[in-house]
Design a protein around this motif. Structure first.
Motif, short mmCIF file in Angstrom:
data_model
loop_
_atom_site.label_atom_id
_atom_site.label_comp_id
_atom_site.label_asym_id
_atom_site.label_seq_id
_atom_site.Cartn_x
_atom_site.Cartn_y
_atom_site.Cartn_z
N THR A 183 0.85 -1.19 0.00
CA THR A 183 0.00 0.00 0.00
C THR A 183 0.88 1.24 0.00
OG1 THR A 183 -1.70 -1.17 1.28
CG2 THR A 183 -1.85 1.21 1.19
N HIS A 184 0.69 2.08 -1.01
CA HIS A 184 1.54 3.27 -1.17
C HIS A 184 0.64 4.50 -1.27
CE1 HIS A 184 4.85 0.45 -2.20
NE2 HIS A 184 3.85 -0.23 -2.73
N THR A 185 0.95 5.54 -0.50
CA THR A 185 0.16 6.75 -0.47
C THR A 185 1.04 7.97 -0.72
OG1 THR A 185 -1.35 5.73 1.15
CG2 THR A 185 -1.47 8.12 0.89
N ASP A 186 0.63 8.81 -1.67
CA ASP A 186 1.34 10.06 -1.98
C ASP A 186 2.82 9.82 -2.25
OD1 ASP A 186 -1.04 11.45 -1.60
OD2 ASP A 186 -0.64 11.78 0.53
N GLY A 187 3.14 8.68 -2.84
CA GLY A 187 4.52 8.37 -3.18
C GLY A 187 4.83 8.74 -4.62
N ALA A 188 6.06 8.52 -5.03
CA ALA A 188 6.47 8.84 -6.40
C ALA A 188 7.43 7.77 -6.92
CB ALA A 188 7.14 10.21 -6.44
N PHE A 189 7.13 7.31 -8.14
CA PHE A 189 8.00 6.39 -8.88
C PHE A 189 8.24 7.05 -10.23
CE2 PHE A 189 5.80 3.89 -5.75
CZ PHE A 189 6.67 2.88 -5.36
N VAL A 190 9.10 8.05 -10.26
CA VAL A 190 9.25 8.91 -11.43
C VAL A 190 10.30 8.36 -12.39
CG1 VAL A 190 9.82 11.23 -12.23
CG2 VAL A 190 8.56 10.92 -10.10
N ASN A 191 9.90 8.20 -13.66
CA ASN A 191 10.80 7.72 -14.71
C ASN A 191 11.46 6.40 -14.32
OD1 ASN A 191 11.81 8.16 -17.33
ND2 ASN A 191 13.76 8.90 -16.53
N CYS A 192 10.70 5.53 -13.66
CA CYS A 192 11.21 4.23 -13.25
C CYS A 192 10.88 3.16 -14.30
CB CYS A 192 10.63 3.82 -11.90
SG CYS A 192 11.22 4.82 -10.51
N THR A 193 11.49 2.01 -14.16
CA THR A 193 11.28 0.89 -15.08
C THR A 193 10.94 -0.34 -14.26
OG1 THR A 193 12.89 1.82 -16.62
CG2 THR A 193 12.30 -0.50 -16.92
N PHE A 194 9.87 -1.03 -14.66
CA PHE A 194 9.41 -2.22 -13.96
C PHE A 194 9.41 -3.40 -14.93
CE2 PHE A 194 7.55 1.51 -12.05
CZ PHE A 194 7.67 1.30 -10.68
N VAL A 195 10.23 -4.40 -14.64
CA VAL A 195 10.36 -5.56 -15.52
C VAL A 195 9.99 -6.83 -14.74
CG1 VAL A 195 11.90 -6.86 -17.03
CG2 VAL A 195 12.24 -4.40 -16.74
N ARG A 196 8.99 -7.55 -15.23
CA ARG A 196 8.54 -8.81 -14.62
C ARG A 196 8.22 -8.64 -13.13
NH1 ARG A 196 12.88 -10.03 -17.54
NH2 ARG A 196 14.15 -10.42 -15.70
N CYS A 197 7.57 -7.54 -12.79
CA CYS A 197 7.19 -7.29 -11.40
C CYS A 197 5.75 -7.73 -11.16
CB CYS A 197 7.33 -5.80 -11.07
SG CYS A 197 9.04 -5.20 -11.09
N GLY A 198 5.42 -8.06 -9.91
CA GLY A 198 4.08 -8.48 -9.54
C GLY A 198 3.39 -7.42 -8.70
#
Length: 218
Positions: free
Chosen positions: A79-94
Motif C-alpha cells: 500500500t503506497h500513499t502520496d509516493g512517487a516512482f518517477v521515470n522508473c522501469t518495472f520488468v517482470r514485477c508483480g
C-alpha cells in the motif's frame, strides 16, 4: 544505504519508451532484499536497480523512487500513499492486490508485469508505458494518464473511471466490458479498439459518435 551490494552502472533493456527515449541507467544495486511489511515512509532512492526484492505488504507515505529499475520485484498487497516512482522501469514485477493512492508514476515504463487486483486511485501516471499490459482485473479511478502508451493493452472488464486519457496511445487496446464512465476518451478510435459492452456515459457516447463522423443533434 545498508542494502546496497554494488556500485556498478547498469543499463537495462526492455520495451521501448515513447519516442525512443532510453531507460535511465542505475548506479547501485539492491538484490534479493526482504522488505516484506517494511514501512517505506519518507524513504528516497535514486538510480537504484532492485533485483528480486520482496516488498509484499510494504506500506508507506511519501516514499520517492527516481530513475530506478525494478526487476522481478514483488509489490503484492503493498500500500503506497502520496509516493512517487518517477521515470522508473518495472520488468517482470508483480502487483497483485497492490494499492497506489495519490502516487506519481510520470514517465515510468512497465514490461511483462502482472496486475491482478491492482488498485490505483488518484495521482499522475502521465507518459507511462503499459503496452500490452493485462489490466483486466485492475482498477484506475480519478487518475491522470495523459499520453500513456496503452497500445494493445487488455482492459476487458477493468474499471477505468474518471481517468484523463487525453493524447494516449490506444491502438488495438481491448476495452470490452470496461467501465469507462467519466474518463476522457477523446484519443480513442472506435475503429481500432474493442469496445463491445463497454460502459460509457452520455457525453462519451457523443464523443464516440463524433469520432465516427456522425452529426449529433438534439
Amino acid at each position: 544505504m545498508a542494502d546496497v551490494v554494488g556500485g556498478l552502472v547498469h543499463a537495462v533493456l526492455m520495451a521501448d519508451r515513447k519516442h525512443g527515449r532510453p531507460a535511465p541507467t542505475t548506479e547501485t544495486t539492491i538484490t534479493a532484499v526482504n522488505w516484506d511489511s517494511r514501512d517505506l515512509t519518507g524513504e528516497e532512492h535514486e538510480r537504484v536497480l532492485f533485483v528480486d526484492a520482496d516488498l509484499t505488504e510494504a506500506t508507506g507515505v511519501g516514499a520517492v523512487f527516481t530513475d530506478c529499475t525494478f526487476r522481478g520485484v514483488r509489490f503484492n498487497a503493498s500500500t503506497h500513499t502520496d509516493g512517487a516512482f518517477v521515470n522508473c522501469t518495472f520488468v517482470r514485477c508483480g502487483f497483485f492486490d497492490a494499492t497506489f493512492t495519490g502516487c506519481k508514476f510520470v514517465g515510468s515504463m512497465f514490461d511483462d508485469c502482472t496486475y491482478d487486483l491492482l488498485k490505483v486511485a488518484g495521482g499522475d501516471w502521465s507518459f507511462t508505458g503499459l503496452p500490452g499490459a493485462d489490466l483486466r482485473r485492475a482498477s484506475f479511478t480519478d487518475v491522470r494518464m495523459r499520453e500513456t502508451d496503452l497500445t494493445g493493452a487488455r482492459c476487458a472488464g477493468a474499471t477505468i473511471r474518471g481517468v484523463d486519457l487525453s493524447g494516449s496511445w490506444l491502438h488495438k487496446a481491448d476495452f470490452s466490458g470496461c467501465d469507462l464512465r467519466g474518463s476522457d476518451i477523446s484519443a480513442l478510435d472506435p475503429l481500432t479498439t474493442e469496445l463491445r459492452r463497454a460502459v460509457i456515459d452520455p457525453y462519451q457516447a457523443v464523443v464516440l459518435a463524433t469520432s465516427l463522423g456522425l452529426d449529433v443533434r438534439d
